[in-house]
Design an enzyme around this catalytic site. Structure first.
Site, PDB file in Angstrom:
ATOM      1  N   LYS A 141       0.988  -1.441   0.086  1.00 54.61           N
ATOM      2  CA  LYS A 141      -0.004  -0.186   0.220  1.00 54.61           C
ATOM      3  C   LYS A 141       1.076   0.922   0.591  1.00 54.61           C
ATOM      4  CE  LYS A 141      -3.557   0.312   2.713  1.00 54.61           C
ATOM      5  NZ  LYS A 141      -4.717  -0.013   4.383  1.00 54.61           N
ATOM      6  N   CYS A 162     -19.624   1.407   7.837  1.00 59.12           N
ATOM      7  CA  CYS A 162     -19.611   2.700   9.077  1.00 59.12           C
ATOM      8  C   CYS A 162     -20.735   2.550   9.705  1.00 59.12           C
ATOM      9  CB  CYS A 162     -19.486   3.489   8.506  1.00 59.12           C
ATOM     10  SG  CYS A 162     -17.654   4.039   8.140  1.00 59.12           S
ATOM     11  N   LEU A 198     -16.916  11.528   7.238  1.00 62.99           N
ATOM     12  CA  LEU A 198     -16.562  11.702   6.072  1.00 62.99           C
ATOM     13  C   LEU A 198     -17.781  10.800   5.329  1.00 62.99           C
ATOM     14  CD1 LEU A 198     -13.055  10.976   5.206  1.00 62.99           C
ATOM     15  CD2 LEU A 198     -14.302  13.224   5.504  1.00 62.99           C
ATOM     16  N   PHE A 203     -32.489  11.173   3.508  1.00 60.78           N
ATOM     17  CA  PHE A 203     -32.049   9.739   4.078  1.00 60.78           C
ATOM     18  C   PHE A 203     -33.570   8.934   3.957  1.00 60.78           C
ATOM     19  CE2 PHE A 203     -28.012  11.343   4.437  1.00 60.78           C
ATOM     20  CZ  PHE A 203     -27.023   9.768   5.276  1.00 60.78           C
ATOM     21  N   LEU A 204     -34.401  10.519   3.695  1.00 58.16           N
ATOM     22  CA  LEU A 204     -35.775   8.657   3.146  1.00 58.16           C
ATOM     23  C   LEU A 204     -36.469   8.290   2.492  1.00 58.16           C
ATOM     24  CD1 LEU A 204     -38.307  12.119   5.400  1.00 58.16           C
ATOM     25  CD2 LEU A 204     -37.659   9.500   6.042  1.00 58.16           C
TER      26      LEU A 204
END
Length: 446
Positions: A35, A256, A146, A245-246
């Site tokens: 990485k 998350c 984020l 968010f509906l």
């Protein structure tokens, strides 16, 4: 200032690049040499809009560097950010803090006197205080907020900053780090350790609850014949509720929300506080995946055995190649286990999906996925899927059956093109409804 960022995954690489963009000298630290080598070459090992350009520019200028050497990082940094993962602990709902503890130990063992160690990882409340007591270093907590797909914007122009500190010195140092961001008028909340830790977990719990609430309303609409899209629009006009968010659908996933609400409920139990409603939020979310699998069976005549099914989407959300706890791949894998011939397409997440689910079939384009399908499942709301021409798509499939698991396709347009259209929480489009009048129609008296 000279900053280090330990952990160069999604959060850490973004934070490191954005701190360089703000003018700081930044050294990213990771235990994974592959990485580190990729980032040194200016390559980002995951998809996040706008990030590759920042990393390429600042590695080329020398302002942003990467290393596996914790001793070098300790000698370099004035402020050390910890951005490592906190996955769900195997066999438990609790968070695994192995990487956080190791990062703090490595930094504290090499940091110069007076350096500030700043946690950004999402952790159970009480973690910052425990770490501050364990190591001879000043600690602060600066939670991240984020959104994948918008991470660069959210770092450079956040809607708020939260500093969890125990001294004016720590607050002053963080103000200096974020001075360009604060100069934009960004709201700043200065808090104690527990409150700063709880801000992130509480925010994620609220968002997850809002998503599961509208999906629970979708279940009621399905049972009662209502339209959850119209319902969401109506209640969204209430400014106390809002429209975000509906949108009902197959539910949330990612690295998350699922693990954070489980860890929050688990930590609350340890503190003697019941957050049992979060377990129902989680259960509602998982039930929406069951609904899509059940709907696929219904539309395939009771069983998906031998059915050719196209799945549009693999990432848990658009503008990302993140497949962690992806509803799309969960549904696809379950249908494959029931004997379906599944073809998955995603614009960015195919490589990750192949590694995690090698037995699924994959297509290199939406057209290839659709060709010969007897059922189409739209499960990740990429813009290009909304732009599919349903008339052309109808010429590719064996049967024009589509389930919109994200509630964003134009039902009337697809129906007009000859598709049998289903969406979660919504009745069939007008063109597919029975033409007979309602009970009692034509019998009304003046």
């Amino acid at each position: 200032m000279r900053l280090t960022v330990t952990g160069t995954g999604y959060l850490g690489a973004t934070h490191a690049a954005c701190m360089a963009e703000l003018g700081h000298e930044v050294l990213g630290v990771d235990v994974d040499p592959d990485k580190v080598a990729a980032l040194r070459a200016g390559r980002v090992p995951f998809h996040e809009p706008g990030l590759s350009g920042l990393i390429a520019r600042h590695t080329a200028s020398g302002r942003l560097r990467f290393t596996t050497d914790h001793a070098a990082a300790g000698a370099f940094g004035e402020v050390h950010f910890v951005c490592v993962g906190t996955p769900q602990r195997p066999g438990s709902e609790g968070a695994d803090l192995t990487h956080v503890d190791a990062a703090f130990a490595a930094i504290a063992g090499h940091a110069a006197p007076g350096a500030l160690i700043v946690g950004k990882s999402t952790v159970p409340v009480g973690t910052a205080g425990r770490l501050a007591a364990a190591f001879d270093a000043e600690v602060a907590w600066n939670p991240e907020f984020l959104r994948e797909g918008f991470a660069v914007e959210d770092t450079l122009r956040p809607d708020r900053l939260v500093f969890g500190v125990r001294s004016e010195r720590a607050e002053s140092i963080l103000r200096a780090v974020y001075e360009p961001v604060l100069a934009l008028g960004t709201p700043l909340v200065v808090a104690d350790f527990p409150t700063a830790e709880l801000v992130k977990t509480a925010a994620n719990a609220f968002l997850a609850t809002k998503i599961s609430f509208i999906n629970a309303m979708a279940e009621v609409c399905e049972a009662a014949g209502g339209d959850v899209g119209v319902l969401a629009e109506a209640i969204g006009h209430d400014e106390r509720i809002g429209r975000k968010f509906l949108r009902a659908g197959v539910g949330f996933g990612g690295g998350c929300l699922p693990k954070d609400i489980r860890a929050f409920a688990h930590r609350a139990d340890e503190l003697g506080v019941s957050l049992a409603f979060l377990r129902e939020v989680d259960a509602i979310n998982m039930r929406r995946r069951d609904k899509v699998v059940g709907l696929a069976r219904e539309l395939c005549g009771g069983t998906v055995l031998g059915a050719r099914i196209a799945v549009l989407g693999a990432a848990f959300k658009p503008d990302s190649d993140d497949i962690r706890d992806s509803p799309a791949l969960n549904v696809a894998a379950r249908l494959r286990l029931e004997g379906a011939d599944v073809k998955v397409y995603d614009p960015e997440a195919l490589d990750n999906a192949r590694k995690a689910f090698p037995l699924l079939g994959y297509a290199l384009s939406a057209e290839e996925a659709l060709r010969g399908a007897g059922l189409v499942l739209h499960l990740t709301e990429w813009p290009q899927f909304r732009e599919i021409d349903p008339e052309h798509a109808a010429t590719l499939v064996a049967r024009p059956l589509v389930v919109d698991g994200r509630g964003v396709l134009d039902a009337d347009r697809w129906t007009a093109a000859g598709w049998h259209f289903r969406a979660l929480g919504r009745p069939a489009p007008a063109a597919e409804r029975p033409t007979a009048g309602l009970p009692g129609e034509g019998k009304r008296t003046p």
